[in-house]
Write an enzyme that holds these catalytic residues in place. Sequence first.
Site, PDB file in Angstrom:
ATOM      1  N   ARG A 111       1.733  -6.624  10.421  1.00  0.00           N
ATOM      2  CA  ARG A 111       1.832  -5.240  10.887  1.00  0.00           C
ATOM      3  C   ARG A 111       0.796  -4.929  11.968  1.00  0.00           C
ATOM      4  NH1 ARG A 111       3.268  -2.939   4.886  1.00  0.00           N
ATOM      5  NH2 ARG A 111       5.531  -2.771   5.138  1.00  0.00           N
ATOM      6  N   ARG A 143       2.049  -9.519   0.610  1.00  0.00           N
ATOM      7  CA  ARG A 143       1.555  -8.188   0.982  1.00  0.00           C
ATOM      8  C   ARG A 143       0.268  -8.294   1.804  1.00  0.00           C
ATOM      9  NH1 ARG A 143       4.477  -4.036  -0.983  1.00  0.00           N
ATOM     10  NH2 ARG A 143       2.783  -2.542  -0.899  1.00  0.00           N
ATOM     11  N   PHE A 159      10.458  11.143   4.010  1.00  0.00           N
ATOM     12  CA  PHE A 159      10.903  10.237   5.070  1.00  0.00           C
ATOM     13  C   PHE A 159      12.130   9.405   4.678  1.00  0.00           C
ATOM     14  CE2 PHE A 159       7.415   8.192   2.693  1.00  0.00           C
ATOM     15  CZ  PHE A 159       8.074   7.063   2.223  1.00  0.00           C
ATOM     16  N   TYR A 208      16.499   1.431  -1.163  1.00  0.00           N
ATOM     17  CA  TYR A 208      15.285   2.251  -1.186  1.00  0.00           C
ATOM     18  C   TYR A 208      15.407   3.458  -2.118  1.00  0.00           C
ATOM     19  CZ  TYR A 208      12.632  -0.128   2.536  1.00  0.00           C
ATOM     20  OH  TYR A 208      11.884  -1.016   3.265  1.00  0.00           O
ATOM     21  N   HIS A 211       9.183  -5.622   5.076  1.00  0.00           N
ATOM     22  CA  HIS A 211       9.113  -5.096   3.713  1.00  0.00           C
ATOM     23  C   HIS A 211       8.754  -6.253   2.790  1.00  0.00           C
ATOM     24  CE1 HIS A 211      10.286  -3.391  -0.170  1.00  0.00           C
ATOM     25  NE2 HIS A 211      10.859  -4.554  -0.398  1.00  0.00           N
ATOM     26  N   GLU A 245      14.974  -6.765  -6.453  1.00  0.00           N
ATOM     27  CA  GLU A 245      15.259  -6.788  -5.014  1.00  0.00           C
ATOM     28  C   GLU A 245      15.886  -8.119  -4.599  1.00  0.00           C
ATOM     29  OE1 GLU A 245      11.765  -3.599  -3.736  1.00  0.00           O
ATOM     30  OE2 GLU A 245      11.670  -5.646  -2.976  1.00  0.00           O
ATOM     31  N   THR A 247       0.662  -0.565   5.165  1.00  0.00           N
ATOM     32  CA  THR A 247       1.907   0.098   5.567  1.00  0.00           C
ATOM     33  C   THR A 247       1.799   0.686   6.975  1.00  0.00           C
ATOM     34  OG1 THR A 247       2.211   0.711   3.247  1.00  0.00           O
ATOM     35  CG2 THR A 247       3.602   1.837   4.860  1.00  0.00           C
ATOM     36  N   ASN A 300       7.683  -0.557  10.727  1.00  0.00           N
ATOM     37  CA  ASN A 300       6.530  -1.423  10.476  1.00  0.00           C
ATOM     38  C   ASN A 300       6.910  -2.882  10.193  1.00  0.00           C
ATOM     39  OD1 ASN A 300       7.557  -0.978   7.953  1.00  0.00           O
ATOM     40  ND2 ASN A 300       5.679  -0.155   7.057  1.00  0.00           N
ATOM     41  N   LYS A 310      12.428  -6.176   9.414  1.00  0.00           N
ATOM     42  CA  LYS A 310      13.098  -4.897   9.676  1.00  0.00           C
ATOM     43  C   LYS A 310      13.658  -4.819  11.106  1.00  0.00           C
ATOM     44  CE  LYS A 310      10.391  -2.255   6.265  1.00  0.00           C
ATOM     45  NZ  LYS A 310       9.507  -1.059   6.073  1.00  0.00           N
TER      46      LYS A 310
END
Length: 138
Positions: free
Chosen positions: A102, A85, A57, A49, A115, A126, A91, A112, A9
């Site tokens: 993270r 993950r 948010f 998204y 993704h 995706e 998150t 964060n 990100k």
Amino acid sequence: TERTLSIIKPDATKRNLTGKINAKFEEAGLRIVAQKRIQLSKAQAGAFYAVHKERPFYDELCEFMASAPVVVQVLEGDNAIAKNREVMGATNPADADAGTIRAEFAESVGENSVHGSDAPDTAKEEISFFFSGLEIVG
Ligand code: GTP
Ligand code: MG
């Protein structure tokens, strides 16, 4: 073997952390089988998204994802979705286990750093959002 979609990100690309984050994936046994650095428009971030569009948010998230370049990538390996993950961590970085991306790099629950797809069907969707078959070389 399995594939998952990963995004490094804007908070992470701005801090020049692409290589350090990629090292975490590779150390966990994930292979980067496709990768490109792109600038998303706010509309493109919104489309990606779309599942979150009712969340409070959503607007902030789309602004953030369009605020600087991202690196989109396909990671491949055994249980790649769950493994990714695990390597990402929770998150909210305050809840992320030590050693996760993270925990080490994320700035906040919004900014964060990464993704990762959350299930086989979303991974497939995706991956095809960003990549054609020709761009993925396992
Ligand atoms: P992704 O891998 O990015 O999908 O993260 P996730 O699955 O751990 O979280 P989730 O799908 O619930 O939320 C998607 C993204 O929205 C998160 O990664 C955050 O960037 C953002 N987000 C989630 N909760 C909040 C929040 O409370 N505030 C803000 N600003 N952003 C949030
Ligand atoms: Mg998610």
